[in-house]
Motif scaffolding. Structure first.
Motif, PDB file in Angstrom:
ATOM      1  N   PRO A 210     -16.500   2.553   1.683  1.00 43.85           N
ATOM      2  CA  PRO A 210     -15.529   3.207   2.563  1.00 43.85           C
ATOM      3  C   PRO A 210     -14.285   2.340   2.740  1.00 43.85           C
ATOM      4  CG  PRO A 210     -17.343   2.274   3.825  1.00 43.85           C
ATOM      5  CD  PRO A 210     -17.730   2.152   2.397  1.00 43.85           C
ATOM      6  N   GLU A 211     -13.138   2.991   2.879  1.00 40.00           N
ATOM      7  CA  GLU A 211     -11.885   2.265   3.046  1.00 40.00           C
ATOM      8  C   GLU A 211     -11.619   2.022   4.523  1.00 40.00           C
ATOM      9  OE1 GLU A 211      -7.404   2.343   1.103  1.00 40.00           O
ATOM     10  OE2 GLU A 211      -8.511   4.222   1.330  1.00 40.00           O
ATOM     11  N   ASP A 212     -11.114   0.833   4.832  1.00 44.12           N
ATOM     12  CA  ASP A 212     -10.785   0.514   6.217  1.00 44.12           C
ATOM     13  C   ASP A 212      -9.718   1.486   6.716  1.00 44.12           C
ATOM     14  OD1 ASP A 212     -10.790  -1.648   8.484  1.00 44.12           O
ATOM     15  OD2 ASP A 212      -8.691  -1.288   8.014  1.00 44.12           O
ATOM     16  N   PRO A 213      -9.899   2.107   7.890  1.00 44.51           N
ATOM     17  CA  PRO A 213      -8.956   3.136   8.348  1.00 44.51           C
ATOM     18  C   PRO A 213      -7.536   2.605   8.577  1.00 44.51           C
ATOM     19  CG  PRO A 213     -10.564   2.598  10.059  1.00 44.51           C
ATOM     20  CD  PRO A 213     -11.050   1.967   8.805  1.00 44.51           C
ATOM     21  N   VAL A 214      -7.408   1.388   9.076  1.00 45.03           N
ATOM     22  CA  VAL A 214      -6.065   0.827   9.310  1.00 45.03           C
ATOM     23  C   VAL A 214      -5.357   0.597   7.986  1.00 45.03           C
ATOM     24  CG1 VAL A 214      -4.769  -1.144  10.206  1.00 45.03           C
ATOM     25  CG2 VAL A 214      -6.690  -0.211  11.509  1.00 45.03           C
ATOM     26  N   VAL A 215      -6.061  -0.010   7.028  1.00 43.90           N
ATOM     27  CA  VAL A 215      -5.473  -0.255   5.713  1.00 43.90           C
ATOM     28  C   VAL A 215      -5.101   1.061   5.050  1.00 43.90           C
ATOM     29  CG1 VAL A 215      -5.922  -1.161   3.400  1.00 43.90           C
ATOM     30  CG2 VAL A 215      -6.679  -2.447   5.400  1.00 43.90           C
ATOM     31  N   ALA A 216      -5.994   2.043   5.132  1.00 46.88           N
ATOM     32  CA  ALA A 216      -5.719   3.348   4.520  1.00 46.88           C
ATOM     33  C   ALA A 216      -4.487   3.998   5.139  1.00 46.88           C
ATOM     34  CB  ALA A 216      -6.937   4.253   4.676  1.00 46.88           C
ATOM     35  N   SER A 217      -4.374   3.920   6.461  1.00 46.16           N
ATOM     36  CA  SER A 217      -3.245   4.521   7.156  1.00 46.16           C
ATOM     37  C   SER A 217      -1.919   3.886   6.722  1.00 46.16           C
ATOM     38  CB  SER A 217      -3.428   4.379   8.663  1.00 46.16           C
ATOM     39  OG  SER A 217      -2.273   4.793   9.359  1.00 46.16           O
ATOM     40  N   TYR A 218      -1.890   2.567   6.666  1.00 46.02           N
ATOM     41  CA  TYR A 218      -0.642   1.891   6.322  1.00 46.02           C
ATOM     42  C   TYR A 218      -0.324   2.020   4.834  1.00 46.02           C
ATOM     43  CZ  TYR A 218       0.476   0.053  10.902  1.00 46.02           C
ATOM     44  OH  TYR A 218       0.859  -0.052  12.218  1.00 46.02           O
ATOM     45  N   ARG A 219      -1.327   2.200   3.994  1.00 42.01           N
ATOM     46  CA  ARG A 219      -1.054   2.479   2.584  1.00 42.01           C
ATOM     47  C   ARG A 219      -0.391   3.842   2.439  1.00 42.01           C
ATOM     48  NH1 ARG A 219      -6.413  -0.053   0.169  1.00 42.01           N
ATOM     49  NH2 ARG A 219      -5.611  -2.057  -0.508  1.00 42.01           N
ATOM     50  N   ARG A 220      -0.881   4.813   3.196  1.00 43.91           N
ATOM     51  CA  ARG A 220      -0.270   6.159   3.150  1.00 43.91           C
ATOM     52  C   ARG A 220       1.166   6.105   3.636  1.00 43.91           C
ATOM     53  NH1 ARG A 220      -5.487   7.728   4.998  1.00 43.91           N
ATOM     54  NH2 ARG A 220      -4.736   7.775   7.149  1.00 43.91           N
ATOM     55  N   ARG A 221       1.404   5.336   4.690  1.00 44.36           N
ATOM     56  CA  ARG A 221       2.775   5.250   5.204  1.00 44.36           C
ATOM     57  C   ARG A 221       3.704   4.639   4.169  1.00 44.36           C
ATOM     58  NH1 ARG A 221       1.991   3.167  11.504  1.00 44.36           N
ATOM     59  NH2 ARG A 221       0.191   4.490  11.972  1.00 44.36           N
ATOM     60  N   LEU A 222       3.230   3.599   3.485  1.00 42.43           N
ATOM     61  CA  LEU A 222       4.071   2.982   2.463  1.00 42.43           C
ATOM     62  C   LEU A 222       4.352   3.971   1.335  1.00 42.43           C
ATOM     63  CD1 LEU A 222       5.443   0.495   1.218  1.00 42.43           C
ATOM     64  CD2 LEU A 222       3.241  -0.109   0.194  1.00 42.43           C
ATOM     65  N   SER A 223       3.330   4.691   0.896  1.00 36.74           N
ATOM     66  CA  SER A 223       3.514   5.655  -0.169  1.00 36.74           C
ATOM     67  C   SER A 223       4.506   6.743   0.216  1.00 36.74           C
ATOM     68  CB  SER A 223       2.176   6.303  -0.558  1.00 36.74           C
ATOM     69  OG  SER A 223       1.296   5.337  -1.093  1.00 36.74           O
ATOM     70  N   SER A 224       4.397   7.222   1.452  1.00 37.98           N
ATOM     71  CA  SER A 224       5.281   8.309   1.886  1.00 37.98           C
ATOM     72  C   SER A 224       6.729   7.851   1.926  1.00 37.98           C
ATOM     73  CB  SER A 224       4.840   8.818   3.268  1.00 37.98           C
ATOM     74  OG  SER A 224       5.033   7.814   4.258  1.00 37.98           O
ATOM     75  N   VAL A 225       6.954   6.581   2.246  1.00 37.81           N
ATOM     76  CA  VAL A 225       8.330   6.062   2.310  1.00 37.81           C
ATOM     77  C   VAL A 225       8.857   5.791   0.908  1.00 37.81           C
ATOM     78  CG1 VAL A 225       9.728   4.102   3.010  1.00 37.81           C
ATOM     79  CG2 VAL A 225       8.115   5.096   4.618  1.00 37.81           C
ATOM     80  N   VAL A 226       8.060   5.124   0.087  1.00 41.71           N
ATOM     81  CA  VAL A 226       8.509   4.725  -1.247  1.00 41.71           C
ATOM     82  C   VAL A 226       8.721   5.929  -2.146  1.00 41.71           C
ATOM     83  CG1 VAL A 226       7.853   3.466  -3.343  1.00 41.71           C
ATOM     84  CG2 VAL A 226       7.473   2.432  -1.090  1.00 41.71           C
ATOM     85  N   LEU A 227       7.848   6.939  -1.983  1.00 40.08           N
ATOM     86  CA  LEU A 227       7.928   8.120  -2.873  1.00 40.08           C
ATOM     87  C   LEU A 227       8.866   9.200  -2.332  1.00 40.08           C
ATOM     88  CD1 LEU A 227       4.160   8.464  -3.839  1.00 40.08           C
ATOM     89  CD2 LEU A 227       6.003   7.389  -5.142  1.00 40.08           C
ATOM     90  N   SER A 228       9.361   9.041  -1.133  1.00 39.09           N
ATOM     91  CA  SER A 228      10.229  10.082  -0.561  1.00 39.09           C
ATOM     92  C   SER A 228      11.613  10.045  -1.174  1.00 39.09           C
ATOM     93  CB  SER A 228      10.334   9.876   0.949  1.00 39.09           C
ATOM     94  OG  SER A 228      10.919   8.625   1.246  1.00 39.09           O
TER      95      SER A 228
END
Length: 228
Positions: A210-228
């Motif tokens: 299982p992925e750590d929820p905090v790490v997963a959340s901040y990875r999604r945030r980075l992806s949403s910013v970089v890919l936007s």
């Protein structure tokens, strides 16, 4: 005759024809872990178990032994240097990190440790004490695009191990300028993710940890910013 070496059910190497003993030994040495490597891996696992049980000193001792037993084990060295930094033993961490500092440019995990130590050095050399937060806030309030101050504040937060606040500040830069200062903000953000990611828990074969929820959340945030 053909010899094929299998690992996890997959062929990884092999040779055809009879080989002299020296060639066979070289082939096996290439793929079969040495006693030192196996011992270091066992010590690292024991150290992580000790950490999970709250035995910090025991974990530190086992990691130190693992690194001494197999200096090439970068995973054990990462865990060892990380724990030293978490405990505020910066000088010891730098000594332990010195043998692999050249790898920091090509290893994400080792590069993350260097980013942490660079942040500590930056704060020490800049004399940003506990009251620096108000100074940073005032400058940012006057100019939200003051990326130098935002980055300084992020490193100040990293030095205090306030990881989520540091990533939040770095996101403020990335939302305004994705590639600012040769990707400095993105690289620092990724470094923090490496630092805060907990060891993978053991699961049955074929299952995904299982992925750590905090790490997963901040990875999604980075992806949403970089890919936007």
């Amino acid at each position: 005759p053909t010899c094929v070496l299998m690992m996890n059910g997959q062929p990884v190497d092999g040779f055809m024809g009879a080989q002299p003993e020296s060639q066979l030994r070289a082939f096996l040495d290439k793929h079969v872990p040495s006693a030192e490597e196996l011992q270091a891996e066992e010590q690292e696992e024991e150290a992580l178990d000790a950490l999970a049980e709250g035995d910090t000193e025991g974990a530190l001792e086992k990691l130190q032994h693992a690194v001494a037993t197999d200096p090439a084990n970068d995973d054990a060295r990462f865990d060892y240097v990380k724990l030293l930094l978490q405990l505020g033993r910066e000088d010891d961490a730098k000594v332990a990190f010195a043998p692999v500092i050249a790898k920091a440019e090509v290893s994400r995990r080792l590069g993350a440790l260097k980013a942490w130590m660079d942040a500590l050095d930056f704060v020490a050399s800049s004399a940003h004490g506990a009251g620096a937060g108000a100074e940073f806030d005032a400058k940012i309030a006057a100019n939200k695009r003051d990326f130098e101050t935002r980055f300084a504040r992020a490193r100040w937060l990293m030095a205090q191990q306030r990881w989520q606040e540091a990533m939040d500040e770095l996101l403020e830069i990335l939302m305004r300028d994705k590639a600012w200062n040769d990707d400095a903000a993105r690289k620092a953000y990724v470094a923090v993710l490496e630092i805060i990611e907990p060891p993978k828990v053991k699961v049955a074969d074929g299952q995904i940890p299982p992925e750590d929820p905090v790490v997963a959340s901040y990875r999604r945030r980075l992806s949403s910013v970089v890919l936007s």
